[in-house]
Design a protein around this motif. Sequence first.
Motif, PDB file in Angstrom:
ATOM      1  N   GLU A   1      -6.332   6.687  -3.086  1.00  0.00           N
ATOM      2  CA  GLU A   1      -6.281   8.099  -2.709  1.00  0.00           C
ATOM      3  C   GLU A   1      -6.478   8.272  -1.204  1.00  0.00           C
ATOM      4  OE1 GLU A   1      -8.735  12.042  -3.858  1.00  0.00           O
ATOM      5  OE2 GLU A   1      -8.908  10.346  -5.221  1.00  0.00           O
ATOM      6  N   VAL A   2      -7.480   7.552  -0.681  1.00  0.00           N
ATOM      7  CA  VAL A   2      -7.767   7.660   0.754  1.00  0.00           C
ATOM      8  C   VAL A   2      -6.574   7.177   1.580  1.00  0.00           C
ATOM      9  CG1 VAL A   2      -9.275   6.844   2.583  1.00  0.00           C
ATOM     10  CG2 VAL A   2     -10.233   7.408   0.386  1.00  0.00           C
ATOM     11  N   LEU A   3      -5.989   6.052   1.153  1.00  0.00           N
ATOM     12  CA  LEU A   3      -4.862   5.503   1.910  1.00  0.00           C
ATOM     13  C   LEU A   3      -3.641   6.418   1.799  1.00  0.00           C
ATOM     14  CD1 LEU A   3      -5.188   1.702   1.080  1.00  0.00           C
ATOM     15  CD2 LEU A   3      -5.918   2.898   3.121  1.00  0.00           C
ATOM     16  N   ALA A   4      -3.445   7.012   0.617  1.00  0.00           N
ATOM     17  CA  ALA A   4      -2.323   7.947   0.447  1.00  0.00           C
ATOM     18  C   ALA A   4      -2.492   9.139   1.374  1.00  0.00           C
ATOM     19  CB  ALA A   4      -2.232   8.420  -0.996  1.00  0.00           C
ATOM     20  N   ASN A   5      -3.738   9.575   1.511  1.00  0.00           N
ATOM     21  CA  ASN A   5      -4.009  10.697   2.419  1.00  0.00           C
ATOM     22  C   ASN A   5      -3.714  10.316   3.866  1.00  0.00           C
ATOM     23  OD1 ASN A   5      -4.956  13.364   2.892  1.00  0.00           O
ATOM     24  ND2 ASN A   5      -6.812  12.474   3.721  1.00  0.00           N
ATOM     25  N   ASN A   6      -4.067   9.077   4.250  1.00  0.00           N
ATOM     26  CA  ASN A   6      -3.747   8.618   5.598  1.00  0.00           C
ATOM     27  C   ASN A   6      -2.247   8.691   5.843  1.00  0.00           C
ATOM     28  OD1 ASN A   6      -6.359   8.051   6.168  1.00  0.00           O
ATOM     29  ND2 ASN A   6      -6.209   5.856   5.862  1.00  0.00           N
ATOM     30  N   LEU A   7      -1.489   8.207   4.842  1.00  0.00           N
ATOM     31  CA  LEU A   7      -0.038   8.144   5.021  1.00  0.00           C
ATOM     32  C   LEU A   7       0.591   9.529   5.026  1.00  0.00           C
ATOM     33  CD1 LEU A   7       0.619   4.988   2.930  1.00  0.00           C
ATOM     34  CD2 LEU A   7       1.316   5.322   5.278  1.00  0.00           C
TER      35      LEU A   7
ATOM     36  N   PHE B   1       9.160  10.738   4.767  1.00  0.00           N
ATOM     37  CA  PHE B   1       9.433  11.249   3.422  1.00  0.00           C
ATOM     38  C   PHE B   1       9.567  10.092   2.438  1.00  0.00           C
ATOM     39  CE2 PHE B   1      11.970  12.922  -0.011  1.00  0.00           C
ATOM     40  CZ  PHE B   1      11.484  14.205  -0.177  1.00  0.00           C
ATOM     41  N   GLN B   2      10.340   9.087   2.835  1.00  0.00           N
ATOM     42  CA  GLN B   2      10.520   7.903   1.977  1.00  0.00           C
ATOM     43  C   GLN B   2       9.188   7.242   1.656  1.00  0.00           C
ATOM     44  OE1 GLN B   2      13.186   4.997   3.586  1.00  0.00           O
ATOM     45  NE2 GLN B   2      14.893   6.437   3.676  1.00  0.00           N
ATOM     46  N   MET B   3       8.336   7.181   2.685  1.00  0.00           N
ATOM     47  CA  MET B   3       7.036   6.549   2.507  1.00  0.00           C
ATOM     48  C   MET B   3       6.221   7.290   1.443  1.00  0.00           C
ATOM     49  SD  MET B   3       4.901   5.387   5.731  1.00  0.00           S
ATOM     50  CE  MET B   3       4.317   7.005   6.155  1.00  0.00           C
ATOM     51  N   ASN B   4       6.283   8.615   1.485  1.00  0.00           N
ATOM     52  CA  ASN B   4       5.548   9.410   0.493  1.00  0.00           C
ATOM     53  C   ASN B   4       6.121   9.221  -0.907  1.00  0.00           C
ATOM     54  OD1 ASN B   4       3.354  10.989   1.717  1.00  0.00           O
ATOM     55  ND2 ASN B   4       4.971  11.672   3.076  1.00  0.00           N
ATOM     56  N   VAL B   5       7.441   9.064  -0.979  1.00  0.00           N
ATOM     57  CA  VAL B   5       8.064   8.804  -2.284  1.00  0.00           C
ATOM     58  C   VAL B   5       7.589   7.458  -2.828  1.00  0.00           C
ATOM     59  CG1 VAL B   5      10.244   8.398  -3.463  1.00  0.00           C
ATOM     60  CG2 VAL B   5      10.077  10.213  -1.801  1.00  0.00           C
ATOM     61  N   ASP B   6       7.510   6.461  -1.934  1.00  0.00           N
ATOM     62  CA  ASP B   6       7.026   5.134  -2.342  1.00  0.00           C
ATOM     63  C   ASP B   6       5.622   5.223  -2.912  1.00  0.00           C
ATOM     64  OD1 ASP B   6       9.280   3.840  -1.703  1.00  0.00           O
ATOM     65  OD2 ASP B   6       8.559   2.947   0.166  1.00  0.00           O
ATOM     66  N   ILE B   7       4.783   5.995  -2.224  1.00  0.00           N
ATOM     67  CA  ILE B   7       3.395   6.142  -2.673  1.00  0.00           C
ATOM     68  C   ILE B   7       3.349   6.780  -4.046  1.00  0.00           C
ATOM     69  CG2 ILE B   7       1.277   7.449  -2.241  1.00  0.00           C
ATOM     70  CD1 ILE B   7       1.783   6.894   0.696  1.00  0.00           C
TER      71      ILE B   7
ATOM     72  N   THR C   1       0.966  -1.318   4.110  1.00  0.00           N
ATOM     73  CA  THR C   1       0.640  -2.666   3.651  1.00  0.00           C
ATOM     74  C   THR C   1      -0.648  -2.656   2.852  1.00  0.00           C
ATOM     75  OG1 THR C   1       1.486  -3.357   5.789  1.00  0.00           O
ATOM     76  CG2 THR C   1       0.488  -5.044   4.437  1.00  0.00           C
ATOM     77  N   ARG C   2      -1.654  -1.946   3.390  1.00  0.00           N
ATOM     78  CA  ARG C   2      -2.949  -1.867   2.703  1.00  0.00           C
ATOM     79  C   ARG C   2      -2.798  -1.170   1.353  1.00  0.00           C
ATOM     80  NH1 ARG C   2      -4.778  -0.323   7.897  1.00  0.00           N
ATOM     81  NH2 ARG C   2      -5.614  -2.133   8.949  1.00  0.00           N
ATOM     82  N   PHE C   3      -1.957  -0.154   1.338  1.00  0.00           N
ATOM     83  CA  PHE C   3      -1.758   0.579   0.076  1.00  0.00           C
ATOM     84  C   PHE C   3      -1.151  -0.332  -0.988  1.00  0.00           C
ATOM     85  CE2 PHE C   3       0.427   3.434  -2.826  1.00  0.00           C
ATOM     86  CZ  PHE C   3      -0.541   4.388  -3.038  1.00  0.00           C
TER      87      PHE C   3
ATOM     88  N   SER D   1       2.295  16.908  -0.995  1.00  0.00           N
ATOM     89  CA  SER D   1       2.114  17.743   0.190  1.00  0.00           C
ATOM     90  C   SER D   1       2.799  17.106   1.392  1.00  0.00           C
ATOM     91  CB  SER D   1       0.628  17.962   0.462  1.00  0.00           C
ATOM     92  OG  SER D   1       0.055  16.823   1.043  1.00  0.00           O
ATOM     93  N   GLY D   2       2.732  15.759   1.449  1.00  0.00           N
ATOM     94  CA  GLY D   2       3.417  15.058   2.535  1.00  0.00           C
ATOM     95  C   GLY D   2       4.915  15.273   2.478  1.00  0.00           C
ATOM     96  N   MET D   3       5.464  15.222   1.263  1.00  0.00           N
ATOM     97  CA  MET D   3       6.906  15.411   1.114  1.00  0.00           C
ATOM     98  C   MET D   3       7.322  16.830   1.486  1.00  0.00           C
ATOM     99  SD  MET D   3       7.172  13.114  -2.233  1.00  0.00           S
ATOM    100  CE  MET D   3       8.613  13.710  -3.037  1.00  0.00           C
TER     101      MET D   3
END
Lengths: 149, 132
Positions: B24-30, A126-132, B102-104, A12-14
């Motif tokens: 999941e929570v941290l991904a949502n923050n980002l 966008f890059q950050m979301n890809v990393d995640i 960083t936390r993630f 969703s972020g992307m």
Amino acid sequence: MSLGNIFDIAGSGMTAQSLRLNTTASNIANAETASSSTDTTYRARKPVFSAIQQSMLNPGQQAFGVQGSEGAGAGVRVEGIVESEAELQMRYEPNHPAANEDGYVFYPNVNVVEEMADMMSSSRSFQMNVDIMNTAKSMMQRILTLGQQ
Amino acid sequence: MAITFDKALGIHQHALEARVKRAEVLANNLANADTPGFKARDMDFQAMMQKAQDSMSGFGMEKTHSGHMDTSAGAGDSDLLYRVPNQPSVDGNTVDSQAEQTRFMRNAMDYQASFQFLNSKFTGLTKALKGE
């Protein structure tokens, strides 16, 4: 295990960031689109983001005390796209084919510098979301090897 | 001597689950790093582990009806806290992308550690079963 949710959230972020990049591209492309009246002039477009809550997805769940990983949220969504209300640029160009009877043309209220900064911000996000997503993928792959020698 | 997975695996399965929840929570923050008015959240990992330990030692609440609420190591809303912002932005967003990332990453590393522990438990069980 709710690792799958991370894919949805990062996805969703992307989506949101690529839409933001889309509006930026549209704004920059139309930065010099002159017009003879204020009504027909292009105006800078901006997306409006808002957070999705899990309870929005499953309204009935919480009433029955079903505990998923609610509260963690479920990503971001684009509420809509708004047009900037900023003043249009009025330039005196009597030789312009679109000039009005007084010799003025209207240029969009796009701030190109601001758009460039916005572009960098959205591409980073966008890059950050890809990393995640990559991290979540490797976490999931690890889980699949559980119990193997 | 009966072998139960719950006893054999110890705290690590709960730790792994908690790590996933936190991810999941941290991904949502980002994902909401650019959402106006969004408040960054995180969970108290220690409290969650304490809860898991309590439920393991048999002091947890028993569920005898499908309508009973889960009091064990799930990430209920009570576990989710709001982060105290270091430098909130004008639009009310309290996500610090760099710190969250960083936390993630750190959380992903801790996840791997928990995974390693859990995996070695399984390896141990397999060895015991094979008797080699």
